[in-house]
Design a protein around this motif. Structure first.
Motif, PDB file in Angstrom:
ATOM      1  N   PRO A 165      43.570  31.945  34.790  1.00 35.44           N
ATOM      2  CA  PRO A 165      42.138  31.932  34.470  1.00 35.44           C
ATOM      3  C   PRO A 165      41.326  31.182  35.530  1.00 35.44           C
ATOM      4  CG  PRO A 165      43.442  31.426  32.516  1.00 35.44           C
ATOM      5  CD  PRO A 165      44.393  31.421  33.676  1.00 35.44           C
ATOM      6  N   ALA A 166      40.200  31.761  35.902  1.00 36.09           N
ATOM      7  CA  ALA A 166      39.336  31.146  36.907  1.00 36.09           C
ATOM      8  C   ALA A 166      38.475  30.055  36.270  1.00 36.09           C
ATOM      9  CB  ALA A 166      38.457  32.214  37.545  1.00 36.09           C
ATOM     10  N   LYS A 167      37.828  29.265  37.108  1.00 28.10           N
ATOM     11  CA  LYS A 167      36.882  28.258  36.655  1.00 28.10           C
ATOM     12  C   LYS A 167      35.496  28.641  37.158  1.00 28.10           C
ATOM     13  CE  LYS A 167      40.140  24.379  36.582  1.00 28.10           C
ATOM     14  NZ  LYS A 167      40.435  23.017  37.106  1.00 28.10           N
ATOM     15  N   LEU A 168      34.492  28.460  36.315  1.00 25.87           N
ATOM     16  CA  LEU A 168      33.113  28.798  36.659  1.00 25.87           C
ATOM     17  C   LEU A 168      32.316  27.522  36.874  1.00 25.87           C
ATOM     18  CD1 LEU A 168      32.473  31.687  34.099  1.00 25.87           C
ATOM     19  CD2 LEU A 168      33.268  31.843  36.469  1.00 25.87           C
ATOM     20  N   ARG A 169      31.494  27.526  37.943  1.00 27.55           N
ATOM     21  CA  ARG A 169      30.680  26.364  38.286  1.00 27.55           C
ATOM     22  C   ARG A 169      29.221  26.795  38.434  1.00 27.55           C
ATOM     23  NH1 ARG A 169      34.098  22.175  39.629  1.00 27.55           N
ATOM     24  NH2 ARG A 169      36.210  22.768  40.265  1.00 27.55           N
ATOM     25  N   TRP A 170      28.299  25.893  37.976  1.00 25.62           N
ATOM     26  CA  TRP A 170      26.868  26.151  38.024  1.00 25.62           C
ATOM     27  C   TRP A 170      26.222  25.278  39.096  1.00 25.62           C
ATOM     28  CZ3 TRP A 170      24.670  30.036  35.287  1.00 25.62           C
ATOM     29  CH2 TRP A 170      25.340  30.520  34.174  1.00 25.62           C
ATOM     30  N   TYR A 171      25.236  25.869  39.810  1.00 28.50           N
ATOM     31  CA  TYR A 171      24.511  25.127  40.835  1.00 28.50           C
ATOM     32  C   TYR A 171      23.022  25.474  40.761  1.00 28.50           C
ATOM     33  CZ  TYR A 171      29.106  24.428  42.999  1.00 28.50           C
ATOM     34  OH  TYR A 171      30.420  24.091  43.241  1.00 28.50           O
ATOM     35  N   GLN A 172      22.204  24.472  41.048  1.00 22.94           N
ATOM     36  CA  GLN A 172      20.777  24.699  41.296  1.00 22.94           C
ATOM     37  C   GLN A 172      20.485  24.193  42.697  1.00 22.94           C
ATOM     38  OE1 GLN A 172      18.049  23.053  38.439  1.00 22.94           O
ATOM     39  NE2 GLN A 172      16.232  23.718  39.560  1.00 22.94           N
ATOM     40  N   GLY A 173      20.324  25.135  43.601  1.00 22.51           N
ATOM     41  CA  GLY A 173      20.278  24.771  45.013  1.00 22.51           C
ATOM     42  C   GLY A 173      21.642  24.286  45.454  1.00 22.51           C
ATOM     43  N   ASP A 174      21.711  23.071  45.996  1.00 23.43           N
ATOM     44  CA  ASP A 174      22.981  22.464  46.394  1.00 23.43           C
ATOM     45  C   ASP A 174      23.517  21.499  45.348  1.00 23.43           C
ATOM     46  OD1 ASP A 174      22.848  23.839  48.776  1.00 23.43           O
ATOM     47  OD2 ASP A 174      21.782  22.221  49.814  1.00 23.43           O
ATOM     48  N   GLN A 175      22.788  21.309  44.258  1.00 23.86           N
ATOM     49  CA  GLN A 175      23.201  20.356  43.226  1.00 23.86           C
ATOM     50  C   GLN A 175      23.997  21.068  42.128  1.00 23.86           C
ATOM     51  OE1 GLN A 175      19.927  18.443  41.292  1.00 23.86           O
ATOM     52  NE2 GLN A 175      21.210  17.143  39.991  1.00 23.86           N
ATOM     53  N   PRO A 181      32.022  23.912  28.386  1.00 24.93           N
ATOM     54  CA  PRO A 181      33.404  24.256  28.802  1.00 24.93           C
ATOM     55  C   PRO A 181      33.622  25.766  28.833  1.00 24.93           C
ATOM     56  CG  PRO A 181      33.424  22.464  27.210  1.00 24.93           C
ATOM     57  CD  PRO A 181      32.008  22.965  27.257  1.00 24.93           C
ATOM     58  N   ASP A 182      34.459  26.178  29.779  1.00 26.15           N
ATOM     59  CA  ASP A 182      34.736  27.604  29.920  1.00 26.15           C
ATOM     60  C   ASP A 182      35.465  28.139  28.686  1.00 26.15           C
ATOM     61  OD1 ASP A 182      33.610  27.313  32.369  1.00 26.15           O
ATOM     62  OD2 ASP A 182      35.494  27.411  33.489  1.00 26.15           O
ATOM     63  N   VAL A 183      35.137  29.367  28.344  1.00 20.72           N
ATOM     64  CA  VAL A 183      35.820  30.076  27.262  1.00 20.72           C
ATOM     65  C   VAL A 183      36.737  31.119  27.904  1.00 20.72           C
ATOM     66  CG1 VAL A 183      35.540  31.534  25.241  1.00 20.72           C
ATOM     67  CG2 VAL A 183      33.885  29.691  25.689  1.00 20.72           C
ATOM     68  N   VAL A 184      38.060  30.999  27.638  1.00 24.39           N
ATOM     69  CA  VAL A 184      39.061  31.878  28.249  1.00 24.39           C
ATOM     70  C   VAL A 184      39.595  32.842  27.196  1.00 24.39           C
ATOM     71  CG1 VAL A 184      41.250  31.986  29.480  1.00 24.39           C
ATOM     72  CG2 VAL A 184      39.674  30.067  29.887  1.00 24.39           C
ATOM     73  N   GLU A 185      39.584  34.120  27.529  1.00 29.40           N
ATOM     74  CA  GLU A 185      40.115  35.160  26.641  1.00 29.40           C
ATOM     75  C   GLU A 185      41.094  36.013  27.424  1.00 29.40           C
ATOM     76  OE1 GLU A 185      36.823  37.357  25.222  1.00 29.40           O
ATOM     77  OE2 GLU A 185      36.008  35.746  23.963  1.00 29.40           O
ATOM     78  N   SER A 186      42.282  36.256  26.825  1.00 22.56           N
ATOM     79  CA  SER A 186      43.285  37.113  27.471  1.00 22.56           C
ATOM     80  C   SER A 186      42.928  38.574  27.246  1.00 22.56           C
ATOM     81  CB  SER A 186      44.671  36.812  26.923  1.00 22.56           C
ATOM     82  OG  SER A 186      44.712  37.058  25.524  1.00 22.56           O
ATOM     83  N   VAL A 187      43.287  39.390  28.237  1.00 20.87           N
ATOM     84  CA  VAL A 187      43.018  40.823  28.168  1.00 20.87           C
ATOM     85  C   VAL A 187      44.214  41.504  27.501  1.00 20.87           C
ATOM     86  CG1 VAL A 187      42.537  42.895  29.493  1.00 20.87           C
ATOM     87  CG2 VAL A 187      41.600  40.684  30.225  1.00 20.87           C
ATOM     88  N   VAL A 195      36.769  34.982  31.634  1.00 23.22           N
ATOM     89  CA  VAL A 195      36.254  33.619  31.509  1.00 23.22           C
ATOM     90  C   VAL A 195      34.727  33.682  31.430  1.00 23.22           C
ATOM     91  CG1 VAL A 195      36.219  31.313  32.515  1.00 23.22           C
ATOM     92  CG2 VAL A 195      38.196  32.800  32.865  1.00 23.22           C
ATOM     93  N   SER A 196      34.148  32.868  30.541  1.00 23.56           N
ATOM     94  CA  SER A 196      32.688  32.806  30.418  1.00 23.56           C
ATOM     95  C   SER A 196      32.251  31.343  30.302  1.00 23.56           C
ATOM     96  CB  SER A 196      32.199  33.597  29.203  1.00 23.56           C
ATOM     97  OG  SER A 196      32.743  33.062  28.009  1.00 23.56           O
ATOM     98  N   SER A 197      31.000  31.095  30.700  1.00 20.18           N
ATOM     99  CA  SER A 197      30.446  29.743  30.642  1.00 20.18           C
ATOM    100  C   SER A 197      28.953  29.834  30.359  1.00 20.18           C
ATOM    101  CB  SER A 197      30.685  28.999  31.959  1.00 20.18           C
ATOM    102  OG  SER A 197      30.106  27.710  31.926  1.00 20.18           O
TER     103      SER A 197
END
Length: 520
Positions: A165-175, A181-187, A195-197
């Motif tokens: 499972p991947a990890k998702l990251r949020w940015y506003q500009g460079d910050q 927390p990520d929600v992981v669901e198997s296919v 993965v959703s966030s």
């Protein structure tokens, strides 16, 4: 006490001997010092990528090396292909090495691959192939239209097909921003994951046009390889500021104020007011502009501008108008700084203070400054004396007891050489009807000299034209000079005297109609 029988004891001893020999053989076959033991390495590849499996031995006894897949199907036996799969190709084959390459790797290629060398006994080594599921490009949802200032916005980022499972990251500009927390669901029926966030923001006017980014962090990707962006649109009331036409408004001039509103959407309505006072009658409102046809001291005050765009309350801006008159220090400072600067005198010759009305044979002072307001007649006399020092002063020819002599301050070097005198410039400052004017005599003399040059050129052209006409007329007269013969006095040539000639001439009048003239 019962003892085992001899056949039973012999059977146990034989079994122990076989087990011991097998253990010794096993240690010999899989020992690190065995030159015939094949060696491999585990590999990791991404879906769609390429992986190379290598099996090597330190020494060769002419035995062949072999690669088998996760289902124990032979892929290559030496240089010979055993499984018809075009994705698997031979990379290198020698007595001590066998390398194969698997292209367009799939998730089903993950597992344990076996390298074997057919000696007595057969020696084997295993390589574990791990296939990474590459996550898809993230998708951001939850934002459709612009939202008012102060409201909350919830954004959702989703990525599919990752393994692990991947990890998702949020940015506003460079910050970087902190989301839930990520929600992981198997296919189902696949070894991959979705993965959703979520990210919740309370927006302000500073967030208008802000760029929100969702990036996928996975070992199969380089940082920033897959990301999605969402631009926020925030509705907010206008901020207002008033810009003047100039920083120094002067009495008697045209002037305007501009109301500048910054909001989303742009302001559509403007209102002007004067704080604690009546609106000037000569002021004219044109949308965001407030025009003054002619500034007056009565226009001084604080002006307010209201701008609205339908969002929240109207924005307010203020501007304090202070009209500068002719006698105001700021007005005089600006006017004097814009005029020509007087020349500096020699340090060895200190300036002297002279009364301009007193008679003197010295050269005219290069700088004349009016220190007090004076009537128009006195101003005219002062200006003439400053420009033409040789002329008599009007105060000398027609003194007036009721009009005191104006006080002038002149600054000049006591003695000036011709070169110094020619380089000096003069400026005159007088007040006419409350308005200061400045005259540069050097500029006036330059203009007069230019006029004289034009007049001289015209006279020269006229003289040249007259000379040309005289030359043409002379040539004409010379060419037409000659003797003209007629028959009016026919017969007079043979007459002995004048009377006879007259008689003969009169007798010839009968044929006057036949007379002819010849021009030579």
């Amino acid at each position: 006490m019962a003892f085992p029988s001899a056949p039973s004891t012999l059977w146990i001893v034989s079994l122990l001997t076989v087990l011991f020999a097998a253990a010794v053989q096993s240690n010999m076959v899989y020992g690190d010092d065995d030159p015939l033991q094949p060696r491999t390495k585990d590999k990791t590849a991404s879906v769609g990528g390429k992986v190379t499996l290598t099996c090597v031995v330190a020494e060769s006894d002419n035995s062949s090396l072999q690669w088998s897949n996760t289902a124990q199907q032979t892929l290559y036996f030496g240089e010979k292909r055993a499984l018809r799969d075009n994705r698997i190709q031979l990379s290198r084959s020698t007595p001590t090495e066998l390398s194969i390459t698997i292209s367009e790797v799939q998730l089903s290629d993950e597992g344990i691959y076996t390298c074997s060398i057919f000696t007595m006994p057969v020696r084997t080594a295993q390589a574990i192939v791990t296939v990474l599921g590459v996550p898809g490009k993230p998708q951001i949802s939850g934002f459709e239209d612009a939202v008012p200032e102060g409201s909350e916005v919830t954004l959702t980022c989703t990525s599919t097909g990752s393994k692990p499972p991947a990890k998702l990251r949020w940015y506003q500009g460079d910050q970087e921003l902190q989301g839930r927390p990520d929600v992981v669901e198997s296919v189902p029926d696949e070894p991959t994951y979705n993965v959703s966030s979520e990210l919740t923001l309370k927006v302000s006017r500073s967030d208008d046009n802000a760029l929100i980014t969702c990036a996928v962090d996975h070992e199969s990707l380089a940082p920033g390889d897959k990301r999605s962006e969402q631009v926020l649109r925030v509705l907010y009331s206008p901020g207002v500021k008033i810009l003047p036409q100039s920083d120094l408004p002067k009495e008697g001039e045209k002037f305007y104020l501009k109301c500048v509103g910054s909001g989303n959407p742009e302001p559509t309505s403007y209102r002007w007011e004067k704080k604690n006072g009546e609106f000037p009658p000569l002021a004219k409102v044109e949308g965001a502009y407030l025009h003054f046809e002619m500034l007056n001291k009565s226009d001084n005050g604080v002006y307010l501008c209201y701008a609205g765009n339908g969002i929240g309350t109207e924005g307010l801006g203020e501007y304090t108008l202070q009209v500068q008159g002719p006698m105001d220090p700021d007005f005089l400072h600006t006017t004097l700084s814009s005029s020509t600067s007087p020349p500096s005198t020699s340090p060895s010759s200190p300036p002297s203070s002279l009364d301009h009305t007193s008679s003197s044979d010295s050269s005219p002072s290069p700088t004349t400054e009016v220190t007090t307001p004076r009537p128009e007649s006195s101003t005219t006399s002062t200006l003439s004396n400053a420009l033409f020092p040789d002329l008599p002063s009007s105060s000398e020819t027609s003194p007036s007891p009721s009009s005191p002599s104006p006080s002038l301050t002149s600054t000049a070097a006591p003695t000036a050489t011709p070169s110094t005198s020619s380089s000096l410039t003069s400026s005159v400052s007088v007040q006419l009807n409350g308005v200061y004017t400045f005259t540069d005599p050097t500029a006036m003399s330059t203009t007069s000299g230019g006029d004289h040059a034009v007049i001289g050129g015209v006279v020269a052209v006229i003289v040249f034209i007259l000379l040309c006409l005289l030359i043409v007329l002379g040539r004409y007269l010379i060419r037409h000079k000659g003797t003209y013969l007629t028959h009016e006095a026919k017969g007079s040539d043979d007459a002995p005297d004048a009377d006879t000639a007259i008689i003969n001439a009169e007798g010839g009048h009968s044929g006057a109609e036949d007379k002819k003239e010849y021009f030579i």
